[in-house]
Design a protein around this motif. Structure first.
Motif, short mmCIF file in Angstrom:
data_model
loop_
_atom_site.label_atom_id
_atom_site.label_comp_id
_atom_site.label_asym_id
_atom_site.label_seq_id
_atom_site.Cartn_x
_atom_site.Cartn_y
_atom_site.Cartn_z
N THR A 43 17.81 14.31 -4.50
CA THR A 43 16.37 14.38 -4.69
C THR A 43 15.74 13.10 -4.15
O THR A 43 16.35 12.04 -4.15
N ALA A 44 14.51 13.23 -3.67
CA ALA A 44 13.71 12.08 -3.26
C ALA A 44 12.86 11.69 -4.46
O ALA A 44 12.07 12.51 -4.95
N GLU A 45 13.03 10.48 -4.95
CA GLU A 45 12.33 10.04 -6.16
C GLU A 45 11.50 8.80 -5.89
O GLU A 45 11.93 7.92 -5.15
N PRO A 46 10.32 8.72 -6.50
CA PRO A 46 9.49 7.54 -6.30
C PRO A 46 10.09 6.32 -7.00
O PRO A 46 10.70 6.44 -8.06
N THR A 101 0.82 -1.21 0.00
CA THR A 101 0.00 0.00 0.00
C THR A 101 0.85 1.27 0.00
O THR A 101 0.30 2.37 -0.08
N LEU A 102 2.17 1.11 0.09
CA LEU A 102 3.09 2.25 0.14
C LEU A 102 3.92 2.32 -1.14
O LEU A 102 4.06 1.33 -1.85
N VAL A 103 4.48 3.47 -1.40
CA VAL A 103 5.43 3.63 -2.50
C VAL A 103 6.82 3.77 -1.88
O VAL A 103 6.99 4.44 -0.86
N ARG A 104 7.78 3.12 -2.48
CA ARG A 104 9.17 3.23 -2.01
C ARG A 104 9.76 4.51 -2.58
O ARG A 104 9.54 4.85 -3.74
N VAL A 105 10.52 5.21 -1.77
CA VAL A 105 11.19 6.45 -2.17
C VAL A 105 12.69 6.24 -2.01
O VAL A 105 13.14 5.74 -0.98
N VAL A 106 13.45 6.60 -3.04
CA VAL A 106 14.90 6.45 -3.01
C VAL A 106 15.57 7.79 -3.28
O VAL A 106 14.94 8.71 -3.79
N ALA A 107 16.84 7.87 -2.97
CA ALA A 107 17.61 9.10 -3.22
C ALA A 107 18.18 9.05 -4.63
O ALA A 107 18.68 8.02 -5.08
N GLY A 108 18.08 10.16 -5.32
CA GLY A 108 18.67 10.31 -6.65
C GLY A 108 19.51 11.57 -6.67
O GLY A 108 19.49 12.37 -5.73
N ARG A 109 20.27 11.74 -7.73
CA ARG A 109 21.11 12.93 -7.86
C ARG A 109 20.70 13.70 -9.10
O ARG A 109 20.35 13.13 -10.12
N ASP A 110 20.73 15.03 -8.99
CA ASP A 110 20.60 15.89 -10.16
C ASP A 110 21.62 17.01 -10.01
O ASP A 110 22.44 16.99 -9.08
N LEU A 134 8.88 13.73 -6.65
CA LEU A 134 8.04 12.92 -5.78
C LEU A 134 6.66 13.57 -5.60
O LEU A 134 5.64 12.88 -5.68
N ALA A 135 6.63 14.88 -5.40
CA ALA A 135 5.35 15.59 -5.23
C ALA A 135 4.50 15.47 -6.48
O ALA A 135 3.29 15.24 -6.40
N ALA A 136 5.12 15.59 -7.65
CA ALA A 136 4.37 15.45 -8.90
C ALA A 136 3.81 14.04 -9.04
O ALA A 136 2.67 13.85 -9.48
N TRP A 137 4.59 13.05 -8.67
CA TRP A 137 4.14 11.66 -8.76
C TRP A 137 2.97 11.42 -7.81
O TRP A 137 1.98 10.79 -8.20
N VAL A 138 3.08 11.91 -6.58
CA VAL A 138 2.00 11.74 -5.61
C VAL A 138 0.73 12.40 -6.10
O VAL A 138 -0.36 11.82 -6.01
N ARG A 139 0.84 13.61 -6.65
CA ARG A 139 -0.35 14.30 -7.18
C ARG A 139 -0.98 13.51 -8.32
O ARG A 139 -2.20 13.42 -8.41
N SER A 140 -0.17 12.96 -9.20
CA SER A 140 -0.71 12.18 -10.32
C SER A 140 -1.40 10.90 -9.83
O SER A 140 -2.41 10.49 -10.38
N GLU A 141 -0.86 10.29 -8.78
CA GLU A 141 -1.48 9.09 -8.22
C GLU A 141 -2.78 9.43 -7.51
O GLU A 141 -3.72 8.66 -7.54
N ALA A 142 -2.83 10.58 -6.86
CA ALA A 142 -4.04 11.00 -6.15
C ALA A 142 -5.17 11.30 -7.12
O ALA A 142 -6.34 11.13 -6.80
N ASP A 143 -4.82 11.76 -8.33
CA ASP A 143 -5.84 12.09 -9.34
C ASP A 143 -6.49 10.85 -9.92
O ASP A 143 -7.60 10.92 -10.42
N GLU A 144 -5.81 9.73 -9.87
CA GLU A 144 -6.33 8.50 -10.49
C GLU A 144 -7.38 7.83 -9.65
O GLU A 144 -7.57 7.95 -8.55
#
Length: 87
Positions: free
Chosen positions: A30-33, A16-25, A77-87
């Protein structure tokens, strides 16, 4: 398996959770889904809900859970969460 959401601190099944990992830019960490849960490295778990994301950001939970120093970008991550909430 049981995991704890870094936002609301509720213990639930990890499906029921999404895993979040560290990425670099270019700006730093960055925290990435990681919805598939296949990326290497340390991970944190979060409900795919804006409420839990907001709680995690307020508590600075991603830096602690991912063991990172300094500011962490969360735009992807915020964009991904918003897109998941819209579905």
């Amino acid at each position: 398996m049981i995991r704890t959401c870094v936002g609301c601190r509720q213990r639930v099944d990890k499906t029921t959770l999404v895993r979040v990992v560290a990425g670099r830019d270019e700006a730093g960490w960055t925290a990435e889904p990681d919805p598939d849960g296949t990326r290497p490295g340390r991970g944190a778990h979060l409900h795919p809900a804006e409420r839990c994301l907001r709680l995690a950001l307020d508590r600075r939970a991603f830096a602690r859970a991912l063991r990172l120093e300094g500011p962490i970008g969360t735009d992807a991550l915020a964009a991904w969460v918003r897109s998941e909430a819209d579905e």
